[in-house]
Design a protein around this motif. Structure first.
Motif, mmCIF file in Angstrom:
data_model
loop_
_atom_site.group_PDB
_atom_site.id
_atom_site.type_symbol
_atom_site.label_atom_id
_atom_site.label_comp_id
_atom_site.label_asym_id
_atom_site.label_seq_id
_atom_site.Cartn_x
_atom_site.Cartn_y
_atom_site.Cartn_z
ATOM 1 N N LEU A 1 32.745 28.317 69.734
ATOM 2 C CA LEU A 1 34.779 28.655 70.426
ATOM 3 C C LEU A 1 34.609 27.297 71.091
ATOM 4 N N THR A 2 33.800 26.411 71.610
ATOM 5 C CA THR A 2 34.443 25.133 72.409
ATOM 6 C C THR A 2 34.378 24.478 70.784
ATOM 7 N N LEU A 3 33.671 24.250 69.862
ATOM 8 C CA LEU A 3 34.312 23.576 68.721
ATOM 9 C C LEU A 3 35.653 23.589 68.155
ATOM 10 N N LEU A 4 35.971 24.852 67.976
ATOM 11 C CA LEU A 4 36.938 25.410 67.831
ATOM 12 C C LEU A 4 38.021 24.780 68.254
ATOM 13 N N TYR A 5 37.774 25.427 69.829
ATOM 14 C CA TYR A 5 38.944 24.400 70.956
ATOM 15 C C TYR A 5 39.245 23.320 70.951
ATOM 16 N N VAL A 6 37.852 22.316 70.289
ATOM 17 C CA VAL A 6 38.400 21.095 70.156
ATOM 18 C C VAL A 6 39.098 20.598 69.609
ATOM 19 N N ALA A 7 38.661 20.879 68.164
ATOM 20 C CA ALA A 7 39.943 21.555 66.343
ATOM 21 C C ALA A 7 40.951 21.349 67.192
ATOM 22 N N ALA A 8 41.153 22.389 67.768
ATOM 23 C CA ALA A 8 42.615 23.145 67.850
ATOM 24 C C ALA A 8 43.117 21.730 68.154
ATOM 25 N N ILE A 9 43.329 21.063 69.635
ATOM 26 C CA ILE A 9 43.524 20.325 70.389
ATOM 27 C C ILE A 9 43.820 19.216 68.899
ATOM 28 N N PHE A 10 42.995 19.101 68.093
ATOM 29 C CA PHE A 10 44.256 18.320 67.475
ATOM 30 C C PHE A 10 44.331 18.301 66.351
ATOM 31 N N PHE B 1 35.697 35.660 70.988
ATOM 32 C CA PHE B 1 35.874 34.796 69.646
ATOM 33 C C PHE B 1 37.444 35.080 69.295
ATOM 34 N N VAL B 2 37.802 36.987 69.476
ATOM 35 C CA VAL B 2 39.478 37.289 68.477
ATOM 36 C C VAL B 2 39.971 36.197 69.557
ATOM 37 N N PHE B 3 39.653 36.200 70.266
ATOM 38 C CA PHE B 3 40.455 35.219 71.839
ATOM 39 C C PHE B 3 40.800 33.652 70.922
ATOM 40 N N LYS C 1 20.870 38.270 71.860
ATOM 41 C CA LYS C 1 21.997 39.457 70.930
ATOM 42 C C LYS C 1 23.788 39.010 71.577
ATOM 43 N N LEU C 2 24.625 39.544 70.060
ATOM 44 C CA LEU C 2 26.001 39.009 70.452
ATOM 45 C C LEU C 2 26.174 40.616 71.090
ATOM 46 N N GLY C 3 27.114 40.570 71.939
ATOM 47 C CA GLY C 3 27.859 41.850 72.353
ATOM 48 C C GLY C 3 29.897 41.982 72.189
#
Lengths: 305, 283
Positions: B28-37, B250-252, B241-243
């Protein structure tokens, strides 16, 4: 003039973070010149933090309220800081892990060199320091400190501190990790150092037998507070305090307690093996006399009959 | 004092954000960083700031702990801002004195650049603030595990990483101890020129190296004695484990990413310009 005077000392690690930890709380402590002070306390009770204040390795957090004065020098005074460090010899735990030079003589000379002494004086001091700790100069001076045995390394490290001829010597568990012979050697060395080099000694130890035998006075720390301050007899006779502070009793005291419980008539304030054996001898002799008298009585009666 | 370094930036509060799976947080951090660009509009930056504030609040972090990480790169931010402000010469001129020209375009670019950098750094620092280094290493190992197919020694890399992380505090503590001991013998580390200072560090570095090698030996023995073998299949003590929390997070973030993409590529083509709706004549 006392050798060390500590007033209202407080110390908090990682102030204002979730890791904040109070290490010292309102410590007031005076150590007289010529005194052998034993510092005891469980792990994390603040002993190391306390002793590092003595030579300014840890700075005072509240300069207005608290003060640390060693031989008239304030630990907060930046100008005399170096002088203070030479005045207070500090032997840390496992000091052999701080050796770094390629020869023993060079390593011992590190302190005196930092004092900016001239070469002859440095040589003389190195020679004397090695001699005092029981390492023959000609045999050890040119050897690498890393080739020595554990006990020898520790002696070299101690020599490195006393080569500065400090007035106050602080030792943090000087016998940790040594074998029984090595322990005895280092402990008698500490006593010798008090006579010949540094009149005032502050020693941290977890071994109550050593403390009872060596210290003039014992100070016990718990959670950063002084919970006991007195002669070994005073401290170890207060059983409740010993338990509260999480400390041990000396072996001699424990044996004496058991013997008293079994009806042996010895005093309850025994803290050293020497005192225990002396008192036991006394008790034994008096029993023999009593028994002998009783015997005499019996034989007289026999004769009368 | 050394606690700051010992745990990296990690700031424990046991919040829902802290409890998220490290792998999810990494992605999600990667996704956030990508979004910023992808952001081009002020609306995008406002949205990002809002998202960031929500996460900080959820993680129960003091806002200062996030800004602290920005302080580390403050120089770069200021430097690039100045360069941009004075060297962009196209567009409407706002101020002119001699050869110094500040244009409207330059001001916009500069503001956006500063926002981009600050949001980027603070967002990335959230990962370090809410995840322990060990969790991070485990998460990375898990994410890298497909690389095993092409014979990358992922387990070895992960073990090396964990050991390195594990010994940072130990080494730091030891360095402090040795420095204290040498200071007690009158060593001085902060006077003289650069060469004198390097030389003054030798009494610290030599024991430190010797002790590190000794410790590495001991550690190797200890691992050997417990039959460590990096090539065999090993199980984990703590299995991540994913919860539900991970799904919500992720949705957020995915939703946020989608809005940013829409803002960049779609809204304007259908005639919606949120920036001028909010700021109007100001731009």
């Amino acid at each position: 003039m006392p050798a060390v005077e500590i007033k209202n000392l407080n110390f908090i690690y990682s102030k204002k973070t979730p890791f904040e930890k109070r290490a010292l709380q309102d410590i007031n402590l005076t150590v007289e010149e010529g005194e052998f002070l034993g510092l005891v306390g469980a792990t994390g009770s603040g002993k190391s933090t306390l002793i590092q204040h003595l030579n300014g390795l840890i700075k005072l957090q509240d300069k207005k309220r608290s003060s640390v004065v060693v031989n008239g020098m304030s630990a907060t005074d930046k100008k005399s800081l170096k002088k203070l460090r030479f005045e207070v010899g500090m032997v840390f735990q496992y000091p052999e892990y701080q050796l770094f030079e390629d020869t023993v003589a060079k390593d011992v000379a590190f302190g005196p060199k930092n004092m900016k002494l001239d070469k002859d004086e440095i040589d003389a001091r190195v020679r004397r320091a090695l001699e005092v700790v029981g390492l023959e100069y000609d045999k050890f001076a040119e050897r690498s400190p890393f080739d020595l045995s554990g006990g020898e390394k520790r002696r070299v490290a101690i020599a490195g501190v006393i080569a500065m001829q400090p007035k106050v010597l602080v030792l943090d568990e000087p016998v940790a990790g040594l074998d029984p012979v090595g322990r005895e050697d280092i402990l008698s060395l500490v006593k010798k150092l008090q006579k010949e080099v540094s009149p005032t000694i502050i020693m941290v130890s977890h071994n109550m037998d050593d403390m009872a035998r060596l210290a003039d006075r014992i100070v016990a720390l718990k959670d950063g507070c002084i919970v006991a301050n007195g002669t070994p007899k005073e401290v170890f006779c207060d059983r409740k305090l010993i338990e509260d502070a999480g400390l041990d009793l000396p072996a001699a005291t424990r044996i004496a307690d058991k013997l008293i419980a079994r009806g042996v008539e010895i005093p309850s304030d025994i803290v050293t093996m020497d005192a225990l054996s002396a008192e036991l001898g006394k008790a034994l002799r008096s029993r023999i006399t009593v028994a002998a008298k009783a015997n005499d009585g019996v034989s007289e009666e026999d004769e009368n009959v | 004092m050394f606690k700051d370094v010992a745990f990296g930036q990690y700031y424990p509060t046991n919040s829902p954000v802290h409890r998220l799976d490290a792998r999810v947080k990494l992605l999600l951090t990667l996704l956030y960083v990508a979004a910023i660009f992808f952001i081009k509009s002020y609306f995008g930056f406002m949205l990002t700031t809002a998202v960031l504030i929500i996460i900080v609040a959820l993680a129960r972090l003091p806002i200062m702990s996030v800004l602290k990480s920005v302080r580390g790169v403050l120089f770069i931010v200021v430097f690039t801002a100045i360069i941009n402000l004075f060297f962009i010469k196209d567009g409407e001129v706002l101020v002119q004195s001699g050869s110094l020209i500040i244009t409207k375009n330059g001001v916009h670019t500069t503001i956006k650049l500063v926002l981009r950098l600050v949001l980027l750094i603070s967002g990335a620092s959230l990962l370090a603030l809410t995840t322990t280094p060990v969790q991070l290493a485990d998460g990375l190992e898990s994410l890298m595990s497909p690389l095993k197919l092409i014979k990358v020694p992922v387990r070895d890399i992960a073990m090396i990483m964990s050991i390195a992380l594990r010994f940072i505090p130990t080494l730091f503590e030891e360095t402090n101890k040795i420095i204290a001991a040498q200071k007690a013998r009158g060593a001085c580390f902060d006077t003289g020129n650069i060469f004198a200072r390097i030389k003054a560090m030798l009494p610290v570095l030599i024991p430190l190296f010797i002790n590190s090698f000794r410790r590495a030996d001991e550690l190797a023995f200890a691992m050997d004695a417990r039959c460590y073998n990096a090539t065999d299949k090993r199980t984990r003590f703590k299995k991540a484990k994913l919860g539900w929390g991970d799904l919500i997070a992720f949705v957020f973030i995915a939703g946020y990413f989608t809005v940013i993409l829409l803002d960049r590529y779609y809204f304007r083509t259908v005639g919606i310009d949120i920036d001028s709706m909010i700021f109007g004549e100001l731009l």
